[in-house]
Design a protein around this motif. Structure first.
Motif, PDB file in Angstrom:
ATOM      1  N   LEU A 109       0.799  -1.228   0.000  1.00 17.74           N
ATOM      2  CA  LEU A 109       0.000   0.000   0.000  1.00 17.74           C
ATOM      3  C   LEU A 109       0.835   1.284   0.000  1.00 17.74           C
ATOM      4  N   TYR A 110       2.126   1.165   0.311  1.00 19.32           N
ATOM      5  CA  TYR A 110       2.964   2.365   0.429  1.00 19.32           C
ATOM      6  C   TYR A 110       3.823   2.628  -0.803  1.00 19.32           C
ATOM      7  N   CYS A 111       3.946   1.665  -1.699  1.00 17.71           N
ATOM      8  CA  CYS A 111       5.060   1.702  -2.658  1.00 17.71           C
ATOM      9  C   CYS A 111       4.631   2.108  -4.061  1.00 17.71           C
ATOM     10  N   GLN A 161      18.795  -4.867  -6.158  1.00 21.00           N
ATOM     11  CA  GLN A 161      17.434  -4.723  -5.635  1.00 21.00           C
ATOM     12  C   GLN A 161      16.417  -4.670  -6.768  1.00 21.00           C
ATOM     13  N   ALA A 162      15.209  -5.124  -6.509  1.00 23.44           N
ATOM     14  CA  ALA A 162      14.149  -5.081  -7.517  1.00 23.44           C
ATOM     15  C   ALA A 162      12.793  -5.252  -6.867  1.00 23.44           C
ATOM     16  N   GLY A 163      11.755  -4.962  -7.644  1.00 26.46           N
ATOM     17  CA  GLY A 163      10.415  -5.368  -7.249  1.00 26.46           C
ATOM     18  C   GLY A 163      10.341  -6.896  -7.277  1.00 26.46           C
ATOM     19  N   LEU A 167      15.602  -8.184   3.507  1.00 27.20           N
ATOM     20  CA  LEU A 167      14.144  -8.316   3.396  1.00 27.20           C
ATOM     21  C   LEU A 167      13.538  -7.702   4.656  1.00 27.20           C
ATOM     22  N   ARG A 168      12.975  -6.532   4.530  1.00 28.95           N
ATOM     23  CA  ARG A 168      12.397  -5.902   5.720  1.00 28.95           C
ATOM     24  C   ARG A 168      11.133  -6.642   6.129  1.00 28.95           C
ATOM     25  N   PHE A 169      10.931  -6.793   7.438  1.00 24.97           N
ATOM     26  CA  PHE A 169       9.641  -7.355   7.885  1.00 24.97           C
ATOM     27  C   PHE A 169       8.590  -6.258   7.905  1.00 24.97           C
ATOM     28  N   GLU A 170       9.008  -5.006   7.792  1.00 24.53           N
ATOM     29  CA  GLU A 170       8.141  -3.811   7.674  1.00 24.53           C
ATOM     30  C   GLU A 170       7.312  -3.546   8.925  1.00 24.53           C
ATOM     31  N   SER A 171       6.537  -4.539   9.372  1.00 20.16           N
ATOM     32  CA  SER A 171       5.858  -4.443  10.670  1.00 20.16           C
ATOM     33  C   SER A 171       5.761  -5.844  11.243  1.00 20.16           C
ATOM     34  N   GLY A 215      13.694   3.074   7.728  1.00 18.83           N
ATOM     35  CA  GLY A 215      13.582   4.458   7.278  1.00 18.83           C
ATOM     36  C   GLY A 215      12.165   4.932   7.507  1.00 18.83           C
ATOM     37  N   PRO A 216      11.961   6.248   7.386  1.00 17.27           N
ATOM     38  CA  PRO A 216      10.612   6.782   7.554  1.00 17.27           C
ATOM     39  C   PRO A 216       9.730   6.382   6.368  1.00 17.27           C
ATOM     40  N   TRP A 217       8.449   6.176   6.640  1.00 16.46           N
ATOM     41  CA  TRP A 217       7.490   6.056   5.541  1.00 16.46           C
ATOM     42  C   TRP A 217       7.407   7.418   4.860  1.00 16.46           C
ATOM     43  N   VAL A 218       7.562   7.430   3.525  1.00 16.46           N
ATOM     44  CA  VAL A 218       7.459   8.665   2.755  1.00 16.46           C
ATOM     45  C   VAL A 218       6.196   8.555   1.898  1.00 16.46           C
ATOM     46  N   ALA A 219       5.290   9.517   2.045  1.00 19.05           N
ATOM     47  CA  ALA A 219       4.009   9.418   1.336  1.00 19.05           C
ATOM     48  C   ALA A 219       4.216   9.518  -0.175  1.00 19.05           C
ATOM     49  N   GLU A 240      10.563   4.710  -8.808  1.00 15.63           N
ATOM     50  CA  GLU A 240      10.090   5.783  -7.942  1.00 15.63           C
ATOM     51  C   GLU A 240       9.232   5.189  -6.825  1.00 15.63           C
ATOM     52  N   ILE A 241       9.909   4.640  -5.786  1.00 15.64           N
ATOM     53  CA  ILE A 241       9.125   4.053  -4.697  1.00 15.64           C
ATOM     54  C   ILE A 241       8.398   5.142  -3.924  1.00 15.64           C
ATOM     55  N   TYR A 242       9.000   6.330  -3.871  1.00 14.57           N
ATOM     56  CA  TYR A 242       8.295   7.503  -3.345  1.00 14.57           C
ATOM     57  C   TYR A 242       8.796   8.705  -4.123  1.00 14.57           C
TER      58      TYR A 242
HETATM   59  N1  SAM Z   1      10.600  -5.571  -3.528  1.00 14.54           N
HETATM   60  C1  SAM Z   1      11.562  -5.756  -2.515  1.00 14.54           C
HETATM   61  C2  SAM Z   1      10.951  -5.641  -1.149  1.00 14.54           C
HETATM   62  O1  SAM Z   1       9.869  -5.109  -1.017  1.00 14.54           O
HETATM   63  O2  SAM Z   1      11.612  -6.123  -0.204  1.00 14.54           O
HETATM   64  C3  SAM Z   1      12.732  -4.780  -2.615  1.00 14.54           C
HETATM   65  C4  SAM Z   1      12.417  -3.423  -3.183  1.00 14.54           C
HETATM   66  S1  SAM Z   1      11.399  -2.391  -2.142  1.00 14.54           S
HETATM   67  C5  SAM Z   1      11.135  -0.996  -3.164  1.00 14.54           C
HETATM   68  C6  SAM Z   1      12.595  -1.829  -0.941  1.00 14.54           C
HETATM   69  C7  SAM Z   1      12.047  -1.133   0.265  1.00 14.54           C
HETATM   70  O3  SAM Z   1      11.467   0.094  -0.122  1.00 14.54           O
HETATM   71  C8  SAM Z   1      10.969  -1.840   1.031  1.00 14.54           C
HETATM   72  O4  SAM Z   1      11.489  -2.686   2.003  1.00 14.54           O
HETATM   73  C9  SAM Z   1      10.148  -0.705   1.638  1.00 14.54           C
HETATM   74  O5  SAM Z   1      10.332  -0.635   3.040  1.00 14.54           O
HETATM   75  C10 SAM Z   1      10.724   0.542   0.970  1.00 14.54           C
HETATM   76  N2  SAM Z   1       9.639   1.449   0.557  1.00 14.54           N
HETATM   77  C11 SAM Z   1       8.716   1.234  -0.393  1.00 14.54           C
HETATM   78  N3  SAM Z   1       7.853   2.281  -0.452  1.00 14.54           N
HETATM   79  C12 SAM Z   1       8.230   3.158   0.497  1.00 14.54           C
HETATM   80  C13 SAM Z   1       7.733   4.430   0.946  1.00 14.54           C
HETATM   81  N4  SAM Z   1       6.658   4.973   0.407  1.00 14.54           N
HETATM   82  N5  SAM Z   1       8.382   5.050   1.947  1.00 14.54           N
HETATM   83  C14 SAM Z   1       9.480   4.494   2.499  1.00 14.54           C
HETATM   84  N6  SAM Z   1      10.001   3.312   2.132  1.00 14.54           N
HETATM   85  C15 SAM Z   1       9.383   2.636   1.139  1.00 14.54           C
END
Ligand code: SAM
Ligand code: SF4
Length: 346
Positions: free
Chosen positions: A60-62, A98-100, A150-154, A221-225, A308-310
């Motif tokens: 939902l954030y990416c 790194q990749a999607g 691999l982030r667990f994110e939450s 890192g911080p969540w970036v909208a 452009e993840i953010y």
């Molecule tokens: N697809 C792989 C994954 O999700 O692990 C690697 C690429 S993903 C773009 C890398 C990291 O980008 C993710 O772990 C996520 O935490 C971070 N990311 C994605 N969208 C973001 C956002 N809006 N703000 C901050 N970090 C973000």
């Protein structure tokens, strides 16, 4: 120096809520002292190559989430090997790939890329390719991959599930991290700070898990909208009813310092997200608060703008040479030096 053994849930939460400047300076100084004692005044540079922005997930954030209409690309082996040569030329010891979550990056394609890189370049290889079956991970480890991010994110399952719409092949990230560690990977993980829905209790648990997982690397890192994602479009619809953690620089720096206490020897990057929310000083602040790694972006410019993840990410890294010079100046200004060699986890 704060004794990490004293940092239980209550103490971690008190630090997250702390606002008094002298107390925060004590936290920062303690993180720096642990870093200097365990790793030294050294900052490792890792060359980041974003090899594909195709993704089958819809986090939902990416900005790369499936279904968004963006220009998609996938680099060839030859293009990636040219980046590896550039990374070696610059004297960085590691290439981060790194990749999607791109199904076209199948097990053989990635294995052959790792083998070709290994044959031509003296670089450590870090992979960050999302959730993958153990069978693939084992093949890549045998081909020469050293590390996996691999982030667990939450760590709260209900929040993780909300942020990551169900996917039939989805798997438990904590389980994947544990099995990668058993395969001999150096493992890296971490969380988003201030994602809508994240409470203080969630963040405390996330921080304590960094220690439990015995991570070699911590990425946070911080969540970036991103306004073209569900979270960025309407963050208040997702915000925790009480105790929402802010996605601020100040909060991220506290979390970095606490992460350094959880794993004093871990490699912790000062991330681009931090440099995005504070363009001028975010990167340096991260290093000052316990980080010891910077990952300069080596992705060719024609692709970088589409990863452009953010938003504004591209603007942090417009010109390669400029970024490199800025990063080296930041490191020197902090009284640190650039680390040589691969910078494996101890
Ligand atoms: N697809 C792989 C994954 O999700 O692990 C690697 C690429 S993903 C773009 C890398 C990291 O980008 C993710 O772990 C996520 O935490 C971070 N990311 C994605 N969208 C973001 C956002 N809006 N703000 C901050 N970090 C973000
Ligand atoms: Fe895909 Fe990773 Fe973005 Fe999720 S965070 S949409 S898995 S690139």
């Amino acid at each position: 120096m704060i004794d990490p053994a004293t940092l239980d849930a209550a103490a971690v939460e008190a630090w997250l809520r702390e606002e008094a400047p002298p107390r925060l300076e004590a936290l920062r100084a303690s993180a720096e002292a642990h870093l200097l004692r365990e790793i030294g005044p050294v900052v490792y540079l890792r060359g980041l190559v974003e090899i594909s922005n195709h993704c089958k997930r819809a986090c939902l954030y990416c900005g790369l989430r499936a279904g968004r209409r963006i220009t998609r690309y996938r680099m060839s082996h030859a293009e990636i090997l040219a980046c590896a040569a550039e990374i070696e030329r610059r004297g960085y010891g590691t290439m981060v790939i790194q990749a999607g979550e791109d199904p076209a990056l199948d097990v053989e394609w990635v294995r052959d890329l790792i083998a070709a890189t290994r044959a031509r370049h003296d670089l450590a290889i870090t992979l960050s390719l999302g959730e993958r079956p153990d069978a693939d991970l084992r093949v890549w480890r045998e081909a020469g991959a050293d590390r996996y991010l691999l982030r667990f994110e939450s760590s709260r399952p209900a929040l993780f599930d909300r942020l990551h719409p169900a996917h039939p092949e989805g798997q438990d990230r904590l389980a994947q991290l544990r099995s990668m560690a058993a395969m001999g990977y150096q493992i890296g993980s971490g969380m988003l700070v201030g994602a809508p829905g994240q409470t203080y209790a969630d963040l405390v648990r996330d921080i304590l898990i960094l220690r439990e997982l015995e991570l070699h690397m911590i990425g946070l890192g911080p969540w970036v909208a991103h306004p073209e994602t569900p979270l960025g479009r309407d963050p208040h619809a997702f915000e925790a009813a009480v105790d929402q953690v802010p996605a601020s620089e100040a909060m991220t720096l506290k979390v970095l310092a606490l992460a350094r206490h959880m794993r004093p020897r871990a490699h912790i990057p000062s991330t681009t997200a931090l440099a995005t929310i504070n363009r001028r000083q975010g990167r340096a602040h991260g290093l000052h608060w316990g980080a010891n790694v910077v990952m300069p972006n080596i992705t060719p410019l024609q692709y970088r703008r589409d990863y452009e993840i953010y938003p504004a990410k591209g603007r942090v890294e417009v010109a390669r040479a400029e970024t490199e010079a800025e990063i080296r100046a930041n490191i020197q200004a902090l009284g640190r030096r650039v680390g040589l060699g691969k910078g494996h986890a101890r």
